[in-house]
Write a protein that holds these residues in place. Structure first.
Motif, short mmCIF file in Angstrom:
data_model
loop_
_atom_site.label_atom_id
_atom_site.label_comp_id
_atom_site.label_asym_id
_atom_site.label_seq_id
_atom_site.Cartn_x
_atom_site.Cartn_y
_atom_site.Cartn_z
N PHE A 191 0.93 -1.20 0.01
CA PHE A 191 -0.04 0.09 -0.04
C PHE A 191 0.95 1.00 -0.05
CE2 PHE A 191 -2.41 3.37 2.59
CZ PHE A 191 -3.50 3.25 1.54
N GLY A 219 -11.00 6.26 5.03
CA GLY A 219 -10.00 6.04 5.92
C GLY A 219 -10.25 4.48 6.25
N HIS A 269 -8.65 2.27 3.80
CA HIS A 269 -7.21 2.36 3.92
C HIS A 269 -6.63 1.33 5.46
CE1 HIS A 269 -6.33 6.46 1.77
NE2 HIS A 269 -6.63 5.37 1.20
N GLN A 270 -7.53 1.73 6.38
CA GLN A 270 -7.35 0.70 7.55
C GLN A 270 -7.40 -0.91 7.22
OE1 GLN A 270 -9.12 1.73 11.49
NE2 GLN A 270 -9.76 3.88 10.49
N VAL A 276 -4.26 -1.58 5.03
CA VAL A 276 -2.77 -1.56 5.89
C VAL A 276 -2.81 -2.60 6.79
CG1 VAL A 276 -1.55 -0.10 7.67
CG2 VAL A 276 -2.63 1.14 5.64
N ALA A 285 3.71 -0.99 3.85
CA ALA A 285 3.05 0.30 3.60
C ALA A 285 3.59 1.49 3.62
CB ALA A 285 1.76 0.27 4.71
N TYR A 286 3.70 2.35 2.77
CA TYR A 286 4.46 3.48 2.35
C TYR A 286 3.80 4.70 2.48
CZ TYR A 286 7.96 0.38 1.25
OH TYR A 286 9.00 -0.59 0.93
N MET A 292 6.06 2.59 6.50
CA MET A 292 5.08 2.71 7.79
C MET A 292 5.21 1.10 8.46
SD MET A 292 4.59 5.83 7.81
CE MET A 292 3.34 6.17 9.14
N LYS A 293 5.20 0.29 7.30
CA LYS A 293 5.01 -1.21 7.57
C LYS A 293 5.86 -1.99 6.70
CE LYS A 293 1.39 -4.72 8.41
NZ LYS A 293 0.06 -4.96 8.20
#
Lengths: 187, 142
Positions: A8, A161, A164-165, A168, A174-175, A185-186
């Motif tokens: 993502f 949102g 996205h949650q 992710v 995830a960036y 980020m992940k």
């Protein structure tokens, strides 16, 4: 069946997220000897949009591995017929897909319809992951600004949102891309 | 005190519930649904304010931004006394980040945004831990 790798990538407008996503896809294709599939959700709505799409097409033409392009403004599972377990699919972008699914039909934005669209998009991502080797999803950051109850922005922001949650949560990587710089980020 | 922020709809409240494994003994106060938090003699261990921005939005309809800031400094000071009464007391504040859009047209909304920014700075400086939540993932910044 094992699900494809999920990546993502999000960021602001003109943050360089699409370019980073293309680089990421290429890296993965070289690593796995995969084929590259570009899934465009944008509609050419004006000259500027056309110019933007052309620039990204040009970028992809210089790629050492050729890209195959599909354009689906809605119902993205249609791309399933064109891909295989070696395919790296780059979906660009989720916000445009959500726009098209939400506003394309002209249906009123009632709770049932909103839920069905959310389920449709999450379901489509799941389906594509069962038919490919890697799925890279590009999206836009939700605006961090005052949002007013019952406004369209509120409905839209909450949906994006939530989607996205979910993505992710399932993603292998995830960036968040800021001014061309990807922040991991992940993963 | 623990401040949890990030954009709206990023899963901040869910993260707090997961992180602290919150089930019982929690006083959960929502700025989107309830009146502002009155100091009470709460016997449980954890107090969560969800949506500080919601309470501040109400204040912005009738108060200046600096007055809102002072008002919340006082309210928070009261709850900090409760937090320090016992070692196992926890005070968690969740607020949506409103600071990254264009300047709002309406004066009330500008006040709301300004006051939020200032109150958040105060909350963050008093907190021993601050996290930004990005679609369910936390980034600890303090």
């Amino acid at each position: 069946m094992e699900k494809a790798r999920l990546c993502f990538i999000t960021g602001g407008v003109r943050s360089g997220k699409s370019r980073f996503a293309e680089r990421k896809a290429l890296e993965y294709a070289l690593l796995t000897e995969g084929n590259l599939h570009y899934l465009a959700c944008g509609r050419v709505s004006d000259a500027e949009m056309g110019e933007r799409i052309l620039r990204h097409q040009k970028d992809r033409q210089t790629s050492p591995i050729a890209w195959q392009t599909s354009e689906y403004a809605t119902d993205i599972t249609r791309v399933g017929a064109k891909v295989d377990s070696n395919s790296i699919i780059l979906l660009d972008c989720l916000t445009t897909l959500l726009d098209n699914e939400l506003f394309g039909s002209g249906l009123p934005l009632e709770a049932n319809f909103l839920h069905s669209i959310q389920a449709k998009i999450i379901g489509a991502i799941d389906e594509l992951r069962q038919q490919s080797g890697c799925l890279i999803i590009v999206s836009n950051e939700v605006a961090q600004e005052p949002i007013f109850q019952k406004q369209l922005l509120h409905i839209y922001g909450r949906m994006l949102g939530t989607i996205h949650q979910t993505i992710v949560g399932e993603a292998d990587e995830a960036y968040l891309v800021e001014s061309g710089i990807p922040l991991k980020m992940k993963g | 005190m623990h401040f949890v922020t990030g954009g709206a709809y990023n899963g901040k409240s869910n993260w707090v519930k997961r992180f602290y494994d919150l089930e019982s003994g929690v006083l959960w106060l929502s700025g989107y649904q309830q009146d502002e938090p009155q100091r009470i003699d709460f016997q449980g261990k954890t107090v969560v304010w969800q949506g500080l921005d919601g309470w501040i939005q109400e204040d912005a309809k009738k108060m200046a931004a600096d007055a809102i800031r002072e008002k919340w400094q006082e309210i928070i000071a009261g709850w900090r006394i409760w937090e320090k009464e016992r070692n196992d007391h926890r005070f968690i504040v969740i607020g949506s980040d409103l600071s990254k859009g264009i300047v709002p047209m309406e004066a009330t909304n500008r006040r709301w945004r300004d006051a939020c920014g200032w109150v958040y700075q105060d909350v963050a400086s008093l907190s021993s831990r601050v996290d930004i939540i990005w679609y369910g993932i936390n980034q600890r910044i303090k």
